[in-house]
Design an enzyme around this catalytic site. Structure first.
Site, PDB file in Angstrom:
ATOM      1  N   LYS A 180      61.139  38.654  36.881  1.00  0.00           N
ATOM      2  CA  LYS A 180      60.984  39.826  37.742  1.00  0.00           C
ATOM      3  C   LYS A 180      60.338  39.357  39.036  1.00  0.00           C
ATOM      4  O   LYS A 180      59.125  39.191  39.130  1.00  0.00           O
ATOM      5  CB  LYS A 180      60.111  40.887  37.057  1.00  0.00           C
ATOM      6  N   GLU A 255      47.534  33.545  36.818  1.00  0.00           N
ATOM      7  CA  GLU A 255      46.832  33.018  37.979  1.00  0.00           C
ATOM      8  C   GLU A 255      46.666  34.180  38.947  1.00  0.00           C
ATOM      9  O   GLU A 255      47.646  34.724  39.457  1.00  0.00           O
ATOM     10  CB  GLU A 255      47.627  31.881  38.616  1.00  0.00           C
ATOM     11  N   CYS A 289      47.005  31.798  47.650  1.00  0.00           N
ATOM     12  CA  CYS A 289      46.019  32.130  46.618  1.00  0.00           C
ATOM     13  C   CYS A 289      44.804  31.224  46.677  1.00  0.00           C
ATOM     14  O   CYS A 289      43.685  31.648  46.393  1.00  0.00           O
ATOM     15  CB  CYS A 289      46.665  32.086  45.236  1.00  0.00           C
ATOM     16  N   GLU A 387      39.341  39.777  48.401  1.00  0.00           N
ATOM     17  CA  GLU A 387      40.464  38.957  48.842  1.00  0.00           C
ATOM     18  C   GLU A 387      41.252  39.701  49.916  1.00  0.00           C
ATOM     19  O   GLU A 387      41.821  40.758  49.658  1.00  0.00           O
ATOM     20  CB  GLU A 387      41.372  38.611  47.664  1.00  0.00           C
TER      21      GLU A 387
END
Length: 504
Positions: A180, A255, A289, A387
């Site tokens: 996906k 992650e 990331c 973040e």
């Protein structure tokens, strides 16, 4: 380079491209112009059911997991060759879709091919078990078996690299999968499907359902025939995935988010540290990331380093992602652009000094934000704790090594960290004191595919890379073999007691 219109993007289920069951579509936008690139099939639970059923049949009835390792890995290597043969088209589609500079997507495409080569070689070298002879009476041995159907959910910031990072070990170990992709970056997944099909991989082994996390993603996670979920993305989404998949006891590899520190001591190699800090936050448009989004700088070096940052940041080339000279392109989507800009405004409200930002006049329609430097930041500010996932660097001074460690660890995330110092003892001491899954010393983000990749705290569960991926995608089975006769406890050999006769 021309921003050509891409073809319509469909699902790929059981070896063919197809419309969704409900016939719904969504528009994929070009981040450089915010004009439509194409329509994409919008996946539903019914589409996920079809894809999982195809993957399950291919696993249970097809030849994939039963064929020789040599034959399966030959197909995996042909996929790598197919990526290399189509590298320029893949890099173009990736830049068109994500806004990443093509100089960077070319490198990501090369890494995508390397992912397949690496895991093919790793499986060839490590697809073996252990033997445990027991008192000359038994032989116990282990084998690694594919688990079944994997659900792979990938993010939009590095689509083809992260898709192949999951697909390669999944297929190399004999599993089947449903991918996906992120709805904001669907193009390269379909090209990957073409390459996998041309490599001879049987129908149903690899499937794609496009769509949104709340529908297609949720259905994939909750499906009882999906045993593995590998997810890369935002922490809150990871929590929701764990809740949705808990009823079927799936195996998870995640992650998640990061707010990674780069600690620069006064004795660091100034120019190399400067290059690494700039690359670590502003490459990938800041949508990385492992970006070093918090610069912890020793106070005696602060003013000199910040002045050098300001001078260098002003010279970063912002522009068309298809121009090879571009260093920073547009952010992925208008919605994300608004989010990053909201954090920049928040930084001002919290008392930080903002340098940079804004959209270049020559690109008024794109999702551009010039590289941003935040000074006067305190670690308790939201821009230092949350973040942002954009080209925004927060600078925080420190006085002592202990304070640097405290600041580095004083966030909920723990994905990556970077340490710059010429004192080797201090480098190792600080690295081991930092609460993160990965630490780079006097280096930017350089990867070895054998090394584990992943985070601690709110940055994830499990590790990917090398034998860590191998262990996630295989089940270890122990087989016990008797070597000749040996005493077996005897049950049921005693004579049954006579039943007493009862007089009436």
């Amino acid at each position: 380079m021309e921003h050509r219109q891409a073809e319509r993007t469909l699902h790929f289920i059981d070896g063919r491209f197809c419309e969704g069951v409900a016939g719904r579509n969504f528009i994929n936008l070009n981040p450089f112009t915010n004009q439509p690139i194409n329509e994409v099939a919008e996946g539903s639970k019914e589409d996920i059911d079809l894809a999982v059923a195809a993957a399950r049949r291919a696993f249970d009835e097809g030849p994939w997991r039963r064929m020789s390792v040599k034959d399966r890995l030959a197909m995996i290597l042909r996929i790598a060759e197919g990526i290399e043969a189509n590298a320029e088209e893949i890099a173009y589609l990736e830049s068109l879709d994500t806004g990443l500079p093509i100089s960077q997507t070319r490198k990501q495409t090369a890494r995508a091919a390397e992912n397949f080569r690496f895991f093919a070689e790793m499986v060839a070298a490590r697809l073996h078990g252990e033997a445990f002879p027991v008192d000359r009476s038994f032989l116990n041995y282990t084998i690694h078996k594919p688990v079944g159907v994997a659900g792979l959910i990938t993010p939009w910031n590095a689509p083809v690299m992260l898709e192949t990072w999951k697909v390669a070990p999944c297929l190399a170990t004999g599993n089947t999968c449903v991918l996906k992709p992120a709805e904001w970056s669907p193009l390269t997944a379909s090209k990957l499907a073409e390459i996998i099909q041309e490599a001879g991989v049987p129908a149903g082994v690899f499937n794609i359902v496009h769509g949104f996390g709340e529908t297609a993603g949720a259905a994939l996670v909750a499906h009882p025939d999906v045993q593995l979920i590998s997810f890369t993305g935002e922490t809150t989404t990871g929590m929701e995935i764990m809740r949705n998949g808990s009823a079927t006891l799936k195996r998870f590899s995640m992650e998640l988010g990061g707010k990674s520190p780069v600690i620069v001591f006064a004795d660091a190699d100034f120019e190399r540290a400067l290059d690494a800090v700039i690359f670590g936050i502003y490459s990938f448009n800041g949508e990385r990331c492992t970006a070093n989004s918090r610069l912890l700088i020793e106070e005696s070096l602060h003013d000199r380093f910040v002045a050098a940052l300001e001078e260098r940041i002003a010279r970063i080339r912002v522009g068309d992602p298809l121009d090879p000279a571009t260093e920073v392109g547009p952010l992925i989507h208008r919605e994300h652009w608004k989010r990053v800009n909201a954090y920049i405004e928040l930084a001002k409200e919290e008392g930080a000094v903002v340098t940079g930002g804004g959209c270049p006049e020559e690109f008024p329609d794109g999702n551009f934000i010039r590289p941003v430097l935040l000074t006067g930041v305190r670690n308790e500010m939201r821009v230092a704790q949350e973040e942002i996932f954009g080209p925004v660097l927060a600078v925080i001074p420190f006085q002592t090594e202990a304070e640097a460690i405290r600041l580095a660890n004083d966030v909920k995330y723990g994905l990556a960290a970077y340490v710059w110092t010429s004192d080797l003892k201090r480098a190792h001491t600080v690295a081991q004191a930092i609460e993160s899954g990965m630490v780079w010393i006097n280096s930017q983000n350089v990867r070895d595919l054998r090394a584990p990749f992943g985070g601690t705290k709110y940055s994830g569960i499990g590790r990917e890379g090398g034998h860590y991926s191998f262990e996630f995608y295989t089940e270890v089975q122990t087989v016990h073999v008797a070597l000749g006769e040996h005493p077996i406890p005897k049950f049921g050999h005693s004579p049954q007691p006579k039943q007493a006769t009862v007089s009436h």
